[in-house]
Design an enzyme around this catalytic site. Structure first.
Site, PDB file in Angstrom:
ATOM      1  N   HIS A 299      -1.914  32.729   3.690  1.00  0.00           N
ATOM      2  CA  HIS A 299      -1.097  32.327   2.537  1.00  0.00           C
ATOM      3  C   HIS A 299      -1.560  30.967   2.018  1.00  0.00           C
ATOM      4  CE1 HIS A 299       3.184  32.655   0.720  1.00  0.00           C
ATOM      5  NE2 HIS A 299       2.455  31.855  -0.034  1.00  0.00           N
TER       6      HIS A 299
ATOM      7  N   HIS B 135      -2.740  28.750  -1.605  1.00  0.00           N
ATOM      8  CA  HIS B 135      -2.874  28.687  -3.066  1.00  0.00           C
ATOM      9  C   HIS B 135      -4.075  27.804  -3.389  1.00  0.00           C
ATOM     10  CE1 HIS B 135       0.992  30.681  -3.898  1.00  0.00           C
ATOM     11  NE2 HIS B 135       1.426  30.053  -2.823  1.00  0.00           N
ATOM     12  N   LEU B 136      -5.125  28.423  -3.929  1.00  0.00           N
ATOM     13  CA  LEU B 136      -6.348  27.659  -4.235  1.00  0.00           C
ATOM     14  C   LEU B 136      -6.408  27.241  -5.704  1.00  0.00           C
ATOM     15  CD1 LEU B 136      -9.086  29.514  -2.138  1.00  0.00           C
ATOM     16  CD2 LEU B 136      -7.863  27.404  -1.594  1.00  0.00           C
ATOM     17  N   ARG B 137      -5.495  27.753  -6.515  1.00  0.00           N
ATOM     18  CA  ARG B 137      -5.282  27.299  -7.905  1.00  0.00           C
ATOM     19  C   ARG B 137      -6.387  27.664  -8.890  1.00  0.00           C
ATOM     20  NH1 ARG B 137      -0.269  27.254  -6.904  1.00  0.00           N
ATOM     21  NH2 ARG B 137       0.662  25.399  -6.010  1.00  0.00           N
TER      22      ARG B 137
ATOM     23  N   PHE C 108       7.604  23.236  -7.061  1.00  0.00           N
ATOM     24  CA  PHE C 108       7.813  23.579  -5.660  1.00  0.00           C
ATOM     25  C   PHE C 108       6.472  23.583  -4.939  1.00  0.00           C
ATOM     26  CE2 PHE C 108      11.394  25.761  -7.754  1.00  0.00           C
ATOM     27  CZ  PHE C 108      12.450  25.465  -6.903  1.00  0.00           C
TER      28      PHE C 108
ATOM     29  N   ASN D 219       9.487  26.076  -1.872  1.00  0.00           N
ATOM     30  CA  ASN D 219      10.141  27.358  -2.036  1.00  0.00           C
ATOM     31  C   ASN D 219       9.542  28.375  -1.069  1.00  0.00           C
ATOM     32  OD1 ASN D 219      11.743  29.350  -3.038  1.00  0.00           O
ATOM     33  ND2 ASN D 219      10.531  29.710  -4.882  1.00  0.00           N
TER      34      ASN D 219
ATOM     35  N   HIS E  46       7.341  37.733  -1.148  1.00  0.00           N
ATOM     36  CA  HIS E  46       8.052  36.455  -1.265  1.00  0.00           C
ATOM     37  C   HIS E  46       9.519  36.838  -1.463  1.00  0.00           C
ATOM     38  CE1 HIS E  46       8.655  32.322  -3.221  1.00  0.00           C
ATOM     39  NE2 HIS E  46       9.751  32.986  -3.555  1.00  0.00           N
TER      40      HIS E  46
ATOM     41  N   ASP F 171       1.101  28.354   3.340  1.00  0.00           N
ATOM     42  CA  ASP F 171       1.634  28.245   1.975  1.00  0.00           C
ATOM     43  C   ASP F 171       1.145  26.945   1.323  1.00  0.00           C
ATOM     44  OD1 ASP F 171       2.892  28.857  -0.389  1.00  0.00           O
ATOM     45  OD2 ASP F 171       4.929  28.612   0.377  1.00  0.00           O
TER      46      ASP F 171
HETATM   47 ZN   LIG Z   1       6.043  32.183  -1.757  1.00  0.00          ZN
END
Ligand SMILES: [Zn+2]
Lengths: 314, 434
Positions: B54, B56-58, B319, B274, B175, B301
């Site tokens: 999980h 996030h590499l954007r 978040f 979040n 999620h 995350d």
């Molecule tokens: Zn999430």
């Protein structure tokens, strides 16, 4: 005290001193010359990201009565990033000479963020932040209560043993939160009244009693009932069915008013929905403190400005 | 080229030497010969390279806060050799073009295996299924599908998604957040939100979705993975589901293993995440859930945000927290040093099992002869006063600043390539430029 953000954490001695200073300022407002030179050469910037003409005018009057220069910024916060514009706005106002920022903002914590962010050096006064606090309202409410209950012997007193019911949308009310902390610090017994939908969860640690209908709260016998403004759109979000039912269970109706002790005070922070949370005739009665509250608002805000300025001298 | 790691404690067990040749482990033991490069690993623990399910590499679209390259470097610094790049980019990874782009950029960066996650619904809108089959059969060979950041809230769509993804052998990572119960939600609903006047994010909004989804997984016979569960009640629901034999796996984040909602006290948006930080009881329950296997994995995350989205009021702030670099230290602090789990369990929850859930090859027989040389060497006795200077990515939104954390990643090998040496990121000549 550098900033005035919250009534939580204000100790009893400080609270009484603020009330006494409010009394001093109220006296000034009775004189022929209604101004003090205290803030001469200082600038108070009213920064209102949320509309509230009455609160803004009250702060402006307070600043002018202390001989401050006043600048006012209003915005509905419609820009893409409210946060960035908050930072930019207050930095701009400070570079234009603001010594005090009076902030009204729709986000809870906006004033605290401003005070802690390091963005500015000015004093920050919270004029209402989201559903968090409205501490000058609580100060003027406590002052109104104290002067109505104790008259000429009010100075130096707290509110020990005074029984106050606060009824309405506690969940979304910054007025309720600020009043709870300040009234409890002053020794008052506070009872909160709301349907479960409009009562925050997990508030067992608050220094209050909690009941769910107004009749239950009034049965105990009270010195003052503070009715909160109910926003009609709450009906659409299923917080309660309709206006009639709200009034039936949580409204200060004439029937309820007739049943309480004759000298019970009825308060409202305004603006009122007459006939919804408070009957018009009660708002206009001798028991109503509504007009006192407006007038004391200026004195209370003068007291806060005066007290924060004292910090610079010490 | 050959490398020997000398005297590393294998997953916390006896010291041994590990010999690496051509990206593979070719010998483990006491007499593994000499090599071109020798690393003294005495006092260090050897773990299989960590796998994050999980991240996030954007990129594409959010390159100012992270790129696939910068996020890959942050991952390597944290001891990871594979990450799953979430689909909530701009454009959304809801089609084969975007997932192949992410996959290719990951290969070019060369620090970790970047496994794109495909969206469940077009544009994460929760209305129609994304190009699931096309993504599954793309070069990136997507197996994990998630609308993360948003919940697949519609029950019918979730049922269909579970069935359709199962058709291609994949898994849905949900999620879990009931959208209607969390309108404008800002933080955990409880004593702290009541005081701060911030709109509450109630536990039941997570627990109700997990309960629905495990029943849908049972009914459809599909696999379900539950992202970042954060409440004691969610742990109970997962425990019940596993007892019934439902094919469900669950993850917890490092921050939910350590931090609580009272950190919101001063409205510092670094603590806005979040699902939100919960209470001490929830943290304890999530820790016990990891310890007893109810929660299968820890995933970061990792959610980079530029300073402008955190330098504002709480409600205005985004978040999310970065977490790749700190994950292993937080796990050591919250789970290992508390005696709840051992280092072999760390290997299981941060490498072997997330690799299995994500169908990442090469992690099923960790640190054994013949497996890929994905190896992380950690010094468990080191301590670090955490701060933004410990981060390797583009954003600095870590919630752990000022904490004294145990453990330090000293070396990372990704398929035999040294990506972190003596705690510093190795500058690779990017494959794309070579
Ligand atoms: Zn999430």
């Amino acid at each position: 005290m550098k900033h005035f953000i919250s009534t939580r954490g204000i100790d009893s001695a400080t609270a009484i001193r603020l009330l006494d200073t409010t009394a001093d300022m109220a006296d000034v407002r009775q004189r022929d010359v209604k101004k003090l030179p205290t803030l001469r050469g200082k600038t108070v910037a009213n920064v209102f990201f949320e509309d509230s003409t009455r609160t803004r005018l009250s702060f402006e009057a307070a600043a002018l009565a202390l001989s401050a220069d006043v600048s006012t910024f209003t915005s509905k916060g419609s820009s893409v990033s409210k946060g960035e514009s908050l930072k930019d706005t207050v930095q701009t106002l400070e570079s234009m000479g603001a010594d005090f920022i009076v902030l009204r903002h729709c986000d809870s914590g906006a004033a605290a963020t401003l005070a802690q962010s390091g963005w500015i050096n000015a004093h920050v006064i919270n004029a209402g932040d989201g559903t968090h606090e409205h501490p000058t309202q609580a100060l003027l409410d406590a002052y109104t209560l104290r002067s109505r209950l104790f008259g000429d012997s009010a100075r130096g007193r707290n509110l020990a043993g005074v029984r106050i019911v606060i009824v309405g949308d506690i969940l979304h009310s910054r007025v309720a939160r600020s009043n709870v902390w300040l009234l409890a610090t002053l020794g008052a017994h506070v009872t909160l009244v709301a349907p479960r939908t409009l009562m925050p969860r997990d508030i067992a640690a608050w220094p209050v009693a909690i009941v769910h209908t107004l009749d239950e709260a009034l049965d105990e016998g009270v010195d003052a009932v503070m009715t909160l403004r109910i926003q009609k759109e709450r009906m659409n979000d299923a917080f309660f069915p309709d206006a009639a039912e709200y009034t039936r269970f949580w409204g200060m109706t004439t029937a309820r008013f007739d049943a309480v002790r004759a000298n019970t005070l009825v308060m409202h922070p305004g603006p009122m929905n007459r006939g919804l949370e408070i009957a018009g005739s009660i708002a206009d009665s001798a028991n109503s403190t509504v007009r006192d509250q407006v007038s004391h608002g200026v004195a209370a805000r003068m007291a806060v400005l005066y007290t924060l300025l004292g910090e610079d001298a010490s | 080229m050959s490398t020997i790691i000398r005297k590393a404690s294998i997953m916390g067990g006896d010291p041994a030497d590990i010999r690496i040749e051509d990206g593979q482990i070719v010998a483990v033991g006491v007499n593994v010969g000499g090599a071109d490069v020798e690393i003294d690993a005495s006092g260090l623990i050897a773990l299989p390279g960590l796998v994050d399910l999980h991240t996030h590499l954007r990129e594409p679209g959010g390159e100012s806060s992270e790129t696939i390259l910068s996020g890959s470097r942050a991952a390597a610094a944290g001891g990871f050799t594979a990450v799953h790049a979430m689909a909530n980019t701009s454009p959304v990874a809801d089609n084969a073009n975007v997932v192949d782009y992410v996959y290719r950029k990951g290969l070019e960066a060369g620090y970790v295996e970047v496994r794109p996650v495909g969206a469940v619904t077009h544009n994460l809108a929760g209305e129609s299924l994304a190009d699931i089959g096309a993504m599954a059969r793309s070069t990136a060979a997507v197996t994990v599908f998630s609308d993360d950041g948003k919940c697949v809230g519609d029950s019918l769509l979730m049922r269909r998604a579970l069935e359709y993804v199962a058709t291609f052998g994949g898994v849905i990572a949900q999620h879990a957040q009931d959208p209607r119960l969390t309108i404008d939600a800002q933080m955990n609903e409880g004593a702290m939100s009541a005081e701060l006047g911030l709109a509450g994010w109630p536990r039941v909004a997570e627990e109700a979705i997990i309960a629905r989804d495990v029943l849908l997984a049972e009914y459809t016979g599909a696999r379900l993975h539950v992202c970042h569960l954060s409440t004691a009640g969610s742990v109970e629901v997962i425990r019940w589901a596993k007892q019934r034999g439902i094919q469900v796996t669950a993850e917890a984040t490092p921050h939910h293993l350590l931090l609580t909602d009272d950190l919101a006290q001063n409205y510092n948006p670094l603590f806005k995440v979040n699902p939100p930080l919960r209470t001490r009881d929830d943290v304890e329950a999530v820790r016990r859930g990891v310890a007893d296997g109810t929660i299968d994995i820890v995933a970061t995350d990792h959610a980079p945000h530029g300073s402008a989205t955190k330098d504002c009021t709480w409600s205005d702030a985004s978040f999310g927290m970065v977490g790749l670099e700190s994950a292993l230290s937080i796990v050591q602090h919250a789970l290992v040093d508390t005696g709840l789990i051992g280092w072999a369990d760390v290997a299981r929850i941060m490498s072997t099992t997330p690799a299995r859930i994500g169908s990442v090859d090469g992690y099923d027989a960790p640190l054994t002869v013949g497996s890929l040389a994905n190896i992380t060497l950690v010094d468990p006795s080191a301590t670090t006063v955490w701060g933004a200077d410990k981060l390797a990515g583009r954003s600095t939104n870590t919630p752990f600043t000022g904490l004294t954390l145990p453990g330090r990643v000293v070396h990372t090998f990704f398929r035999g390539t040294h990506t972190v040496r003596d705690g510093s990121i190795v500058e690779l000549s990017q494959a794309g430029n070579a």
